[in-house]
Design an enzyme around this catalytic site. Structure first.
Site, mmCIF file in Angstrom:
data_model
loop_
_atom_site.group_PDB
_atom_site.id
_atom_site.type_symbol
_atom_site.label_atom_id
_atom_site.label_comp_id
_atom_site.label_asym_id
_atom_site.label_seq_id
_atom_site.Cartn_x
_atom_site.Cartn_y
_atom_site.Cartn_z
ATOM 1 N N ARG A 1 12.016 0.172 7.903
ATOM 2 C CA ARG A 1 12.838 -0.339 9.172
ATOM 3 C C ARG A 1 14.402 -0.114 8.996
ATOM 4 O O ARG A 1 14.889 -0.408 7.771
ATOM 5 C CB ARG A 1 12.273 -1.865 9.381
ATOM 6 C CG ARG A 1 10.894 -1.932 9.665
ATOM 7 C CD ARG A 1 11.002 -1.637 11.214
ATOM 8 N NE ARG A 1 9.632 -1.657 11.930
ATOM 9 C CZ ARG A 1 8.710 -0.731 11.741
ATOM 10 N NH1 ARG A 1 8.752 0.266 11.170
ATOM 11 N NH2 ARG A 1 7.259 -1.246 12.104
ATOM 12 N N ASP B 1 9.330 -6.501 -6.017
ATOM 13 C CA ASP B 1 8.614 -7.207 -5.030
ATOM 14 C C ASP B 1 8.733 -8.616 -5.250
ATOM 15 O O ASP B 1 8.335 -8.999 -6.328
ATOM 16 C CB ASP B 1 7.246 -6.609 -4.681
ATOM 17 C CG ASP B 1 6.330 -6.864 -3.569
ATOM 18 O OD1 ASP B 1 6.222 -8.098 -3.297
ATOM 19 O OD2 ASP B 1 6.012 -6.097 -3.056
ATOM 20 N N HIS C 1 11.975 8.451 13.064
ATOM 21 C CA HIS C 1 10.724 7.596 12.858
ATOM 22 C C HIS C 1 9.590 8.502 12.751
ATOM 23 O O HIS C 1 8.578 8.133 13.773
ATOM 24 C CB HIS C 1 11.006 6.633 13.967
ATOM 25 C CG HIS C 1 10.342 5.277 13.414
ATOM 26 N ND1 HIS C 1 10.953 4.022 13.650
ATOM 27 C CD2 HIS C 1 9.063 5.010 12.773
ATOM 28 C CE1 HIS C 1 10.051 3.126 13.364
ATOM 29 N NE2 HIS C 1 9.069 3.724 12.503
ATOM 30 N N CYS D 1 9.600 -1.940 2.210
ATOM 31 C CA CYS D 1 9.198 -3.128 2.409
ATOM 32 C C CYS D 1 9.503 -3.707 3.906
ATOM 33 O O CYS D 1 9.802 -2.731 4.656
ATOM 34 C CB CYS D 1 10.289 -4.306 1.476
ATOM 35 S SG CYS D 1 11.890 -3.990 1.978
ATOM 36 N N LYS E 1 0.798 -1.155 -0.009
ATOM 37 C CA LYS E 1 -0.148 0.011 -0.124
ATOM 38 C C LYS E 1 0.814 1.282 -0.003
ATOM 39 O O LYS E 1 0.637 2.359 -0.892
ATOM 40 C CB LYS E 1 -0.956 -0.002 1.238
ATOM 41 C CG LYS E 1 -1.951 -1.182 1.004
ATOM 42 C CD LYS E 1 -3.068 -0.943 2.261
ATOM 43 C CE LYS E 1 -4.067 -2.169 2.062
ATOM 44 N NZ LYS E 1 -5.148 -2.046 3.165
ATOM 45 N N GLU F 1 18.105 2.119 16.505
ATOM 46 C CA GLU F 1 17.588 3.337 16.964
ATOM 47 C C GLU F 1 16.816 3.222 18.169
ATOM 48 O O GLU F 1 16.334 4.372 18.776
ATOM 49 C CB GLU F 1 16.311 3.578 15.850
ATOM 50 C CG GLU F 1 15.242 2.743 15.863
ATOM 51 C CD GLU F 1 14.000 3.154 14.713
ATOM 52 O OE1 GLU F 1 12.983 3.567 15.282
ATOM 53 O OE2 GLU F 1 14.339 3.482 13.799
ATOM 54 N N ASP G 1 14.546 7.712 7.987
ATOM 55 C CA ASP G 1 13.489 7.902 8.964
ATOM 56 C C ASP G 1 13.739 7.033 9.942
ATOM 57 O O ASP G 1 12.930 6.897 11.037
ATOM 58 C CB ASP G 1 12.044 8.096 8.632
ATOM 59 C CG ASP G 1 11.142 8.464 9.616
ATOM 60 O OD1 ASP G 1 11.391 9.586 10.136
ATOM 61 O OD2 ASP G 1 10.063 7.843 9.859
#
Length: 346
Positions: free
Chosen positions: A234, A173, A295, A205, A153, A263, A258
Site C-alpha cells: 500500500r 514481521d 497498482h 505488509c 502468504k 494514488e 506499484d
C-alpha cells in the site's frame, strides 16, 4: 441478490460475469469510484462491491445503510479505506484475503529485476536504434541481502522466488512465523537490523496505523547507500516526500513502486491529457531510477478468477447465514470480536 460494483473496469466485468454463471446474482457495474456523490447509485442493492481507491468513510456508509445495503464486498485483500468502526453492527465487511500471492510476488520480482538491470531503458533505446550500454550496469543479485517486511502468504512466496537467486534473506514481521523461517531458510531481524543490512527492501505488509510510513526519513537514514526499495503493498507504507529526498541525495539507488499514497485520483485512469497535478508523484516519475506501475501487481488471469470466485462466495455465505470467514471488523484482532463464538463479527 443484487450487487452494485464500483470503480469497475473491463477485466472486472468479464471475470465477474463469467464466474456469476454459477451463482445467478444480478450484477450492476458502475465505472465511477464510490464516494458520497456516487453512493446514491447503490440504492436498492443489498450488496456493494468496492475496490482499493473507493471511499468508504462514515458518510458513504451512512448513505449505503439508509439505502438498504447490508454487506460490503471488498474485491481486494486490503481494507484500509473502510471505516470499520463506523461499519460495525451496520454493514458486514468482507474481503478477498488471498487471491494470488504469486501474482503480487512475481510483479515485485519483476520490479527488482527491471530497476536493477534497467531493461525498461534498454527497450526504449533499442527501439530507437541506440545499442549503447552506458548507464545500464546492474549488479548480481546472487549473494546480496534481501529484506522482506511482512512474511504472510505474499512475503513467503517472494522469499521462495528470491532463494532461487541465491540471496540471503532477512525479514521483519511483528508476528514471526518460525516454521516458515526454518522451511524457507530466512532469518528474522528487527526493523533497524533489516534496514542496516539489506541491499534491497520489499514491502509485503498491510497498511495499519502501526505500519504507516514504516519507510520514512529515519528508516532511510539507516539504510545502505544505494539501497533499492520495492513496494507492492500500500502506498501509505512509504513517506513519499522522504523517498524523494532519499533519491535526490542518492541514498536510495532505485525504487520500484506499484502503489502510491495518494494514488486514488490517478491510478487505473488515463491522465495523459489532464496531466498530473500531484507534485510529489510528478517528481517521482521524473527520476530515471524510479519505475512506477499503476497498482497492477494483482492483475493476472488467475488472480482475477480467484477474486471473483471468493467475492461471490462471500455473498453466498452471507445469504446462507453461514460463518463469514473473510469478514473483518475493527475488533477482529481483539478477544472482544464475537466472530469466535458466532461466526460473524456481529
Amino acid at each position: 441478490m443484487k450487487i452494485a460494483f464500483f470503480d469497475s473496469k473491463p477485466y472486472d466485468v468479464e471475470s465477474f460475469i463469467n464466474k456469476n454463471e454459477a451463482y445467478g446474482y444480478t450484477l450492476k457495474f458502475f465505472e465511477p469510484k464510490l464516494n458520497p456523490d456516487t453512493a446514491l447509485l447503490a440504492k436498492g442493492y443489498e450488496a456493494v462491491c468496492a475496490f482499493v481507491n473507493d471511499t468508504l468513510d462514515n458518510q458513504v456508509l451512512d448513505i449505503l445503510e439508509q439505502q438498504g445495503t447490508k454487506v460490503l464486498i471488498m474485491r481486494c485483500a486490503g481494507y484500509n479505506n473502510v471505516d470499520l468502526k463506523s461499519a460495525h453492527k451496520r454493514i458486514h465487511v468482507l474481503r478477498v484475503p488471498a487471491y494470488s500471492p504469486y501474482a503480487v510476488a512475481e510483479h515485485a520480482l519483476a520490479l527488482i529485476m527491471t530497476v536493477n538491470r534497467k531493461t525498461h531503458k534498454a527497450y526504449i533505446r533499442t527501439k530507437e536504434s541506440n545499442f549503447t550500454l552506458r548507464g545500464l550496469t546492474g549488479f548480481d543479485m546472487h549473494g546480496k541481502t534481501m529484506g522482506i517486511i511482512g512474511t504472510g502468504k505474499i512475503g513467503q512466496v517472494m522469499i521462495g522466488l528470491l532463494k532461487g537467486f541465491g540471496m540471503n534473506i532477512v525479514a521483519y514481521d511483528p508476528y514471526p512465523n518460525e516454521q516458515a523461517s526454518q522451511e524457507l531458510g530466512f532469518t528474522y531481524k528487527s526493523l533497524d537490523e533489516l534496514f542496516q543490512s539489506a541491499d534491497i527492501i520489499s514491502l509485503h505488509c498491510p497498511l495499519t496505523p502501526e505500519t504507516q510510513y514504516i519507510i520514512g526519513a529515519h528508516a532511510i537514514s539507516q539504510m545502505k547507500q544505494g539501497v533499492i526499495i520495492i513496494n507492492t503493498g500500500r502506498g501509505g507504507l512509504i513517506d513519499s516526500k522522504a523517498l524523494v529526498d532519499g533519491l535526490k541525495n542518492r541514498k536510495i539507488g532505485a525504487a520500484g513502486l506499484d502503489v502510491y499514497e495518494e494514488e486514488g485520483d490517478y491510478f487505473f485512469e488515463d491522465m495523459s491529457i489532464e496531466g498530473i497535478t500531484d507534485d510529489t508523484l510528478a517528481r517521482l516519475l521524473s527520476f530515471p531510477n524510479v519505475l512506477i506501475t499503476s497498482h497492477q501487481a494483482f492483475l493476472t488471469h488467475e488472480a482475477l478468477n480467484n477474486i471473483a470466485e471468493t467475492s461471490l462466495d462471500n455473498v453466498k455465505a452471507y445469504l446462507a447465514g453461514e460463518k463469514l470467514v473473510n469478514e473483518v471488523c475493527y475488533r477482529c484482532s481483539s478477544p472482544e470480536c464475537a466472530k469466535d463464538s458466532t461466526g460473524r463479527c456481529f
